[in-house]
Motif scaffolding. Structure first.
Motif, PDB file in Angstrom:
ATOM      1  N   GLY A  14       0.792  -1.218   0.000  1.00 17.49           N
ATOM      2  CA  GLY A  14       0.000   0.000   0.000  1.00 17.49           C
ATOM      3  C   GLY A  14       0.827   1.270   0.000  1.00 17.49           C
ATOM      4  N   ARG A  15       2.142   1.155   0.152  1.00 21.51           N
ATOM      5  CA  ARG A  15       3.010   2.327   0.232  1.00 21.51           C
ATOM      6  C   ARG A  15       4.008   2.385  -0.911  1.00 21.51           C
ATOM      7  N   ALA A  16       4.278   1.239  -1.515  1.00 22.89           N
ATOM      8  CA  ALA A  16       5.192   1.175  -2.660  1.00 22.89           C
ATOM      9  C   ALA A  16       4.897  -0.110  -3.426  1.00 22.89           C
ATOM     10  N   THR A  17       5.150  -0.087  -4.718  1.00 25.02           N
ATOM     11  CA  THR A  17       4.964  -1.278  -5.536  1.00 25.02           C
ATOM     12  C   THR A  17       6.161  -1.453  -6.460  1.00 25.02           C
ATOM     13  N   GLU A  18       6.440  -2.694  -6.802  1.00 25.60           N
ATOM     14  CA  GLU A  18       7.473  -3.002  -7.780  1.00 25.60           C
ATOM     15  C   GLU A  18       6.979  -4.151  -8.643  1.00 25.60           C
ATOM     16  N   GLU A  19       7.059  -3.970  -9.940  1.00 28.17           N
ATOM     17  CA  GLU A  19       6.706  -5.066 -10.836  1.00 28.17           C
ATOM     18  C   GLU A  19       7.553  -6.285 -10.527  1.00 28.17           C
ATOM     19  N   ARG A  20       6.949  -7.460 -10.699  1.00 29.04           N
ATOM     20  CA  ARG A  20       7.683  -8.703 -10.486  1.00 29.04           C
ATOM     21  C   ARG A  20       8.292  -9.173 -11.801  1.00 29.04           C
ATOM     22  N   PRO A  21       9.494  -9.746 -11.759  1.00 34.27           N
ATOM     23  CA  PRO A  21      10.052 -10.331 -12.986  1.00 34.27           C
ATOM     24  C   PRO A  21       9.137 -11.420 -13.535  1.00 34.27           C
ATOM     25  N   PRO A  22       9.145 -11.634 -14.836  1.00 34.08           N
ATOM     26  CA  PRO A  22       8.181 -12.550 -15.445  1.00 34.08           C
ATOM     27  C   PRO A  22       8.442 -14.015 -15.168  1.00 34.08           C
ATOM     28  N   TRP A  23       9.650 -14.359 -14.697  1.00 33.07           N
ATOM     29  CA  TRP A  23      10.000 -15.781 -14.607  1.00 33.07           C
ATOM     30  C   TRP A  23       9.545 -16.464 -13.320  1.00 33.07           C
TER      31      TRP A  23
END
Length: 248
Positions: free
Chosen positions: A26-35
């Motif tokens: 809820g305070r920060a997000t980061e895309e996850r690697p696709p693998w």
């Protein structure tokens, strides 16, 4: 949403032990690697007899695997993390990140590491058995450079974490690179407290970071988030799989 001072104080008070980022929800997000690194190592851990997790942090990722091999070891250099990891994994040994590794040669079928500080390629090659594999998700060159540059001014990007260097170092250690896959991922910080905690936890983003030393820049981050809704940065990751050749 608190005031600037409240948010900074909150981010500065979060414990740093382990490698669990759930506080950022809820305070920060980061895309996850696709693998899907955790799933990939879980599949590999289930089919080997001996594995080593280098720089395990709090042991969170490896401990999430449904099946661990009969011989499962891990290393960690930071005492608070080693203590946390020892509650999750059967054997955690204190060892310097750069090596040497306190294990006999040809001890492991699989060596893994998620976001290692350094990769001791020579030691990895030594402890792997013939035909064994090193499998790692690594932080790439220039990761979160937007945040680094905002806090410190424009900085040169070191090639030390590049895929080219990883390939060269692996091959110099006698390993055969089977897979080397880079990716860029969107990162968003929604309050300055999240930035403070991130910079305390991910030390290489702004080396020597302290709240007092960077208070003016943190205020600028706070005002940027208030105006734009988030501070956006880009993380870089790469997946590397390397094999020790079969003897003969």
């Amino acid at each position: 949403m608190g005031t600037f001072e409240e948010l900074v104080a909150e981010g500065a008070a979060v414990p740093l032990e382990g490698w669990d980022f759930s506080w950022f929800e809820g305070r920060a997000t980061e895309e996850r690697p696709p693998w899907g690194y955790a799933s990939l190592i879980a599949a590999r851990l289930a089919v080997v007899s001996a594995a080593l997790d280098l720089q395990t942090g709090g042991g969170e990722v490896t401990a999430s695997a449904p099946v661990l091999p009969p011989r499962m070891a891990a290393t960690e250099s930071w005492p608070p993390n080693a203590l946390v990891a020892s509650r999750r994994l059967p054997l955690v040994v204190r060892a310097a990140d750069a090596g040497p590794l306190p294990f006999r040669s040809s001890s492991f079928d699989l060596v893994i590491s998620r976001h290692p500080v350094v990769t001791p390629w020579g030691e990895i090659a030594r402890v792997l058995r013939s035909g064994g594999t090193y499998f790692s998700q690594q932080i790439g060159a220039g990761t979160n450079r937007e945040l680094t540059d905002f806090m410190m001014g424009p900085q040169p990007v070191s090639p030390a974490r590049s895929v080219e260097v990883a390939r060269a170092d692996a091959e110099a250690a006698g390993l055969e690179v089977l897979r080397l896959e880079p990716v860029s991922l969107r990162v968003e910080f929604f309050d300055v407290g999240a930035v403070v905690h991130f910079l305390r936890k991910v030390l290489w983003t702004v080396p020597g970071f302290t709240v007092e030393g960077y208070r003016d820049r943190l205020l600028d981050v706070h005002e940027h988030i208030q105006e734009h809704g988030a501070f956006v940065s880009t993380s870089t990751r790469f997946l590397v799989e390397a094999r020790k050749p079969q003897r003969g």
